[in-house]
Design an enzyme around this catalytic site. Structure first.
Site, PDB file in Angstrom:
ATOM      1  N   ARG A   1       0.834  -1.201   0.000  1.00 50.60           N
ATOM      2  CA  ARG A   1       0.000   0.000   0.000  1.00 50.60           C
ATOM      3  C   ARG A   1       0.871   1.254   0.000  1.00 50.60           C
ATOM      4  O   ARG A   1       0.577   2.224  -0.699  1.00 50.60           O
ATOM      5  CB  ARG A   1      -0.942  -0.002   1.210  1.00 50.60           C
ATOM      6  CG  ARG A   1      -1.952  -1.133   1.205  1.00 50.60           C
ATOM      7  CD  ARG A   1      -2.831  -1.099   2.442  1.00 50.60           C
ATOM      8  NE  ARG A   1      -3.628   0.116   2.502  1.00 50.60           N
ATOM      9  CZ  ARG A   1      -4.352   0.497   3.556  1.00 50.60           C
ATOM     10  NH1 ARG A   1      -4.338  -0.257   4.656  1.00 50.60           N
ATOM     11  NH2 ARG A   1      -5.057   1.606   3.539  1.00 50.60           N
TER      12      ARG A   1
ATOM     13  N   CYS B   1      -1.558   6.511   8.643  1.00 47.19           N
ATOM     14  CA  CYS B   1      -1.839   5.210   8.040  1.00 47.19           C
ATOM     15  C   CYS B   1      -2.872   5.433   6.948  1.00 47.19           C
ATOM     16  O   CYS B   1      -2.823   6.448   6.262  1.00 47.19           O
ATOM     17  CB  CYS B   1      -2.337   4.217   9.100  1.00 47.19           C
ATOM     18  SG  CYS B   1      -3.788   4.801  10.013  1.00 47.19           S
TER      19      CYS B   1
END
Length: 284
Positions: free
Chosen positions: A183, A240
């Site tokens: 990611r 995040c």
């Protein structure tokens, strides 16, 4: 008072203590009903259920209509009312747990510290550690007297998207991204349709804070592993995908004796909502 982690054995010794409040924070980002369904099947005795999507997050859009990320912080007044409904008082020991290595429980830990509540810890090893001790589960819904927790000076700082933008030029703070490496590099379009990371950010996958058994590494190991990433935790920003798993890195830093890093609550989901903000791809 437990302020970071608590073992299953220590929690078991206090599971019937009326001054302790246990919160089940199980969740699944791909199946939003999974946490509540799991709670109904079996949870720690006396535990209440803390829904990440509702109880522990606020509206995705602010009063101005601007998108604030997938899991914005709740308003403090709303969070206080939720906690009072769970029976939390200023002198309560709160214990948060999940079945994901603390991935979601750390969010409640951080939120309570944001309210200035010191007595909050995450069950180290979560449900697996509890059951490995042979401890029971319950299907009974918790019934607790209303609490009276109040808001005090926070133990934890936050930054805004403007602060992070300004830091691109100033370079005074280190941004640490808690997402998985694929990611971070921009290679997982299923979860992040716009992939990549904030330019200059470093990557510390939250699962790297854990041992093979799902419990946290010890303080010395965590300090050693964070050392190449952070010179001064007070000059660090944790982020995040949406401000949830970043709290896991913040908890790990606290365990390591390195407090003071800030949370960027909107994180990647807020950052990429405005196409004018720069995006980097590839490794750090």
């Amino acid at each position: 008072m437990y302020t970071t982690l608590i073992s299953a054995a220590d929690l078991a010794a206090h599971i019937d203590d009326p001054h302790w409040v246990v919160v089940d924070c199980r969740h699944d980002l791909m199946n939003l009903a999974a946490g509540r369904d799991g709670y109904a099947i079996g949870h720690l005795p006396g535990a209440v259920f803390g829904d990440i999507e509702t109880a522990l997050s606020g509206p995705k859009h602010g009063p101005d209509g601007v998108f604030r990320g997938r899991h914005p912080l709740p308003e403090k007044d709303a969070l206080v009312e939720t906690l009072r409904g769970w029976g939390v008082n200023d002198d309560s020991q709160v214990v948060a747990y999940d079945a994901h290595g603390g991935m979601f429980a750390a969010r409640l830990w951080w939120l309570l510290r944001w309210l200035g509540h010191e007595g909050v810890a995450v069950l180290d090893g979560g449900m697996a550690a509890w059951q490995a001790q042979g401890q029971p589960l319950s299907t009974a819904a918790a019934a607790r007297p209303h609490g009276a927790i109040t808001v005090r000076a926070p133990f934890v700082p936050t930054v805004t998207v403007r602060d992070v933008m300004d830091n691109l030029e100033q370079g005074e703070r280190t941004v640490i991204d808690a997402r998985a490496a694929d990611r971070f590099r921009g290679e997982n379009e299923t979860i992040d349709p716009v992939g990549g990371h904030i330019p200059g950010a470093k990557n510390r996958f939250f699962k790297d804070n854990l041992q093979a058994d799902g419990r946290f590494k010890d303080a010395a190991a965590l300090r050693s592993e964070f050392a190449p990433l952070i010179d001064d935790p007070k000059a660090a920003i944790m982020q995040c995908g949406s401000g949830v798993t970043a709290c896991h890195n913040l908890l790990a830093l606290e365990v390591a004796g390195l407090p003071g890093a800030a949370l960027y609550p909107g994180s990647w989901s807020e950052w990429v909502a405005d196409g004018s903000r720069p995006v980097a791809t590839g490794p750090a």
